[in-house]
Design an enzyme around this catalytic site. Structure first.
Site, PDB file in Angstrom:
ATOM      1  N   ARG A   1       0.846  -1.192   0.000  1.00  0.00           N
ATOM      2  CA  ARG A   1       0.000   0.000   0.000  1.00  0.00           C
ATOM      3  C   ARG A   1       0.883   1.243   0.000  1.00  0.00           C
ATOM      4  NH1 ARG A   1      -2.502  -2.600   4.383  1.00  0.00           N
ATOM      5  NH2 ARG A   1      -1.524  -1.086   5.757  1.00  0.00           N
TER       6      ARG A   1
ATOM      7  N   TYR B   1      -0.359  -2.909  -7.800  1.00  0.00           N
ATOM      8  CA  TYR B   1      -0.366  -3.822  -6.657  1.00  0.00           C
ATOM      9  C   TYR B   1      -1.705  -3.860  -5.928  1.00  0.00           C
ATOM     10  CZ  TYR B   1      -0.013  -5.388  -1.881  1.00  0.00           C
ATOM     11  OH  TYR B   1      -0.273  -6.020  -0.701  1.00  0.00           O
TER      12      TYR B   1
ATOM     13  N   LYS C   1      -9.674  -2.340  -0.476  1.00  0.00           N
ATOM     14  CA  LYS C   1      -9.708  -1.340   0.591  1.00  0.00           C
ATOM     15  C   LYS C   1     -10.402  -0.047   0.137  1.00  0.00           C
ATOM     16  CE  LYS C   1      -7.028  -4.079   3.047  1.00  0.00           C
ATOM     17  NZ  LYS C   1      -7.545  -4.958   4.093  1.00  0.00           N
TER      18      LYS C   1
ATOM     19  N   HIS D   1     -12.602  -3.143   9.017  1.00  0.00           N
ATOM     20  CA  HIS D   1     -11.490  -4.024   8.655  1.00  0.00           C
ATOM     21  C   HIS D   1     -11.503  -5.217   9.613  1.00  0.00           C
ATOM     22  CE1 HIS D   1      -6.828  -4.377   8.120  1.00  0.00           C
ATOM     23  NE2 HIS D   1      -7.459  -5.100   7.225  1.00  0.00           N
TER      24      HIS D   1
ATOM     25  N   SER E   1      -3.202  -5.489   9.209  1.00  0.00           N
ATOM     26  CA  SER E   1      -2.774  -6.457   8.199  1.00  0.00           C
ATOM     27  C   SER E   1      -1.572  -7.242   8.688  1.00  0.00           C
ATOM     28  CB  SER E   1      -2.425  -5.738   6.894  1.00  0.00           C
ATOM     29  OG  SER E   1      -3.566  -5.117   6.347  1.00  0.00           O
TER      30      SER E   1
ATOM     31  N   CYS F   1      -1.426  -9.553  10.919  1.00  0.00           N
ATOM     32  CA  CYS F   1      -1.429  -9.824  12.362  1.00  0.00           C
ATOM     33  C   CYS F   1      -2.295 -11.026  12.720  1.00  0.00           C
ATOM     34  CB  CYS F   1      -1.896  -8.593  13.135  1.00  0.00           C
ATOM     35  SG  CYS F   1      -0.665  -7.279  13.244  1.00  0.00           S
TER      36      CYS F   1
ATOM     37  N   ASP G   1     -11.417 -10.479   6.175  1.00  0.00           N
ATOM     38  CA  ASP G   1     -10.825  -9.144   6.080  1.00  0.00           C
ATOM     39  C   ASP G   1     -11.802  -7.988   6.244  1.00  0.00           C
ATOM     40  OD1 ASP G   1      -8.402  -7.650   5.708  1.00  0.00           O
ATOM     41  OD2 ASP G   1      -9.107  -7.087   3.715  1.00  0.00           O
TER      42      ASP G   1
ATOM     43  N   ARG H   1       1.527 -12.355  -1.602  1.00  0.00           N
ATOM     44  CA  ARG H   1       0.102 -12.652  -1.401  1.00  0.00           C
ATOM     45  C   ARG H   1      -0.369 -13.867  -2.186  1.00  0.00           C
ATOM     46  NH1 ARG H   1      -2.797  -9.040   2.198  1.00  0.00           N
ATOM     47  NH2 ARG H   1      -1.302  -7.379   2.635  1.00  0.00           N
TER      48      ARG H   1
END
Length: 633
Positions: free
Chosen positions: A78, A243, A252, A272, A294, A296, A320, A416
């Protein structure tokens, strides 16, 4: 690539307002061709084959319909410093920091951009003028793909219709995984005049031919990248990055930044958060949502395989995003607006998340992972012993032969996997329910190596909102930050707020004042406490996390006791020595007065500096009360 795709140039399937929008952007971006996507298997395979032929992706020989993409090293996460919310009124989006705004030093960023730790703002008209110049002719030599898509179940009153325009076939195939794309979307669109459709425009920002030095398999324009949002126009405009969340505009951008703004306006919550169904040994089922930054452990918890407590079952609704509404009976219900998983690969293994590892071996796009010479994927923490790979070699995410001696990871830390939700073997039966699932507990958490106990319960709704507002966590590779500094990440939403955080807090607090609603209990967890001497984790985590979930479950059914502390309610000694494990390290539930006094100072400084005059009085009151309780410890 255009030669491999039978372009559908028929715009008549779109509502008139969307057709006008598309025609306007075609004129601006000047693509060589355009194609209205239908989400079919044939279309998807044509795009995959074309990208494979041109080297954008590589097929994994070991698995069915799986591919690897490797990005330009400058386009891996990001870009929060280049992510902007645009409105006419600045205070709608950000507060004025107590110490004022920092000057813009990056020559590629607009000089009138206002940046804060809780988001960036710029005037709508000024940003549109800048974007007009960047998008002019930006798709020359490329195909513009028009992706009508749906966020949320079909026929749900809580879902949203959107359209994304992009010049990246990688985005098309990824959006087909992550959102609902297909004939049913066209049926939903027919019932709309187009005014409520969220409009998204994306370009990698490299027209052809180009004199720029670009990665031939991953063209992008990092210097000119901007990810912009216009909540007053229901619009997302993203330039320069290919990306993940920078280019998959449903992720997002729509789900959280535009989504949270819509939620404020319409009286719901866009968060989130994972959504999980938990069934106890007696067959009682409850649904929880949980917010972690993110990388975690959201995906791991959403797909938890319980260990140590027989009879528990966990099922996944989403890993998510949660869109939550109070129904007519006052119950909070959540839908997962996504249709797939965009999970962090490193650390995913048979021991940490066997469900995820099993589901990605078919119909999956991997980005920035490593590849073995026998056609398998590899990343740090996958569980294979490198020294045991005698007959294979590893090709890193940088497309070069890799060995551990190089001193760098084989896979990018933010690499990812992108795979459809239907491949999850523990998918909850209600995952696609248009009305959502009923939520009884909200869990916050983050990476805290010291001071924050394994689990505690908020005293009430207002205190729970305060707990969410005070979340702090080690920075992860999902963003452009380096090192492991402890960062404030309120509600795990710091990079994703679509409007002023002070107003966001007031919105959450407002539900506590409503009559006729059943408010979920709120908890905080921390799987990441470390021993101060050995630096080893104090909690075994992963499948053992069901023990913590069990305590929360029993608290909801008044079957577990707790001990009141200054920060909240923790399991009492009888519970911690039993349900949580007979060998529970006491340090996991320790409350240090010194630590929490310093924590209060950090929280106060952060809120006063960044939320300033927009901070609700209730949050100030909760902080004052916490400090008073600590003084008696």
């Amino acid at each position: 690539m255009e030669a491999f795709l039978h372009a559908n140039n028929n715009l008549d399937v779109l509502p008139s307002k969307i057709r006008e929008y598309v025609e306007e952007k075609i004129k601006l971006c000047q693509p060589s061709n355009f194609h209205v996507c239908n989400g079919s298997d044939e279309e998807n395979q044509q795009l995959l084959s074309a990208m494979e032929l041109s080297g954008v992706i590589r097929r994994l020989r070991k698995y069915k319909n799986c591919y690897i993409a490797t990005t330009d090293p400058r386009d891996v996460a990001r870009v929060e410093s280049r992510t902007v919310i645009c409105t006419k009124n600045m205070n709608d989006i950000i507060s004025t920091p107590k110490s004022g705004f920092a000057p813009i030093t990056d020559p590629n960023l607009p000089k009138n951009l206002k940046t804060t730790q809780l988001g960036n703002w710029m005037d709508t008209d000024e940003m549109l003028e800048i974007l007009e110049k960047r998008f002019a002719g930006c798709m020359r030599g490329r195909t513009l793909y028009i992706i009508p898509y749906m966020m949320g179940p079909y026929s749900s009153p809580y879902s949203k219709i959107a359209v994304e325009l992009t010049d990246s076939p990688y985005v098309v195939v990824s959006m087909r995984i992550m959102t609902r794309v297909g004939s049913n979307v066209f049926n939903e669109i027919k019932t709309s005049d187009g005014s409520d459709v969220v409009k998204c425009l994306h370009s990698i920002g490299v027209p052809l031919p180009t004199d720029k030095r670009v990665n031939p398999t991953w063209p992008c324009n990092p210097e000119q990248t901007l990810v912009t949002h216009f909540p007053e126009r229901n619009e997302v405009i993203s330039f320069g990055s290919g990306y993940g969340g920078n280019s998959l505009c449903g992720k997002k951008c729509l789900a959280l930044r535009i989504g949270s703004s819509l939620a404020k306006r319409e009286g719901w919550l866009a968060e989130h958060m994972l959504i999980m169904g938990v069934t106890n040994p007696e067959g009682v089922k409850k649904y929880f949502v949980a917010a972690f930054p993110s990388a975690c452990g959201k995906t791991n918890l959403a797909m938890l395989r319980p260990v140590g407590l027989p009879g528990y079952k966990v099922e996944c609704v989403g890993d998510d995003i949660a869109w939550m509404h109070f129904d007519d009976e006052g119950r909070l219900r959540a839908i997962n607006p996504e249709f797939g998983f965009f999970g962090v690969a490193p650390g995913t293994s048979k021991s940490t998340n066997p469900i995820a590892l099993d589901m990605v071996h078919e119909n999956t796009i991997f980005t920035n992972v490593a590849e073995t010479s026998d056609g398998d994927v590899y990343w740090e923490g996958i569980g294979e012993v490198i020294d045991g790979l005698h007959e294979t070699s590893i090709r890193s995410w940088k497309n070069k032969r890799w060995s551990i001696d190089l001193g760098e990871p084989a896979a990018h830390p933010n690499s990812r996997f992108c795979t459809t939700i239907k491949q999850c073997s523990i998918l909850d039966p209600e995952w696609n329910n248009p009305q959502g699932v009923p939520i009884e507990a909200i869990i916050f958490g983050g990476r805290r190596p010291e001071g924050v106990p394994l689990v505690y319960e908020a005293f009430d709704w207002q205190h729970g909102v305060f707990v969410g507002a005070c979340m702090r966590s080690e920075a992860t590779a999902a963003a452009e930050f380096k090192g492991k500094q402890i960062m404030h990440d309120p509600f795990a939403m710091r990079p994703f707020f679509g409007y002023n955080f002070g107003s966001y807090l007031a919105h959450w607090l407002s539900f506590g004042a409503k009559t006729g609603v059943h408010l979920p209990k709120i908890y905080h967890v921390n799987w990441f406490l470390r021993d101060s001497k050995t630096n080893e984790f104090l909690w075994s985590g992963f499948g053992e996390n069901i023990r913590v979930i069990d305590w929360i479950f029993r608290r909801l059914t008044q079957q577990a006791s707790g001990c009141k502390t200054p920060i909240g309610i923790i399991p009492d000694q009888n519970v911690s020595n039993g349900i949580l494990g007979n060998k529970l390290n006491p340090a996991l539930l320790d409350i240090s007065k010194e630590f929490w006094i310093n924590e209060c100072k950090a929280i106060r400084n952060y809120l006063e500096e960044n939320v300033n005059k927009d901070l609700p009085d209730e949050i100030c009151s909760e902080l004052n009360n916490l400090e008073k309780r600590l003084s008696t410890l």
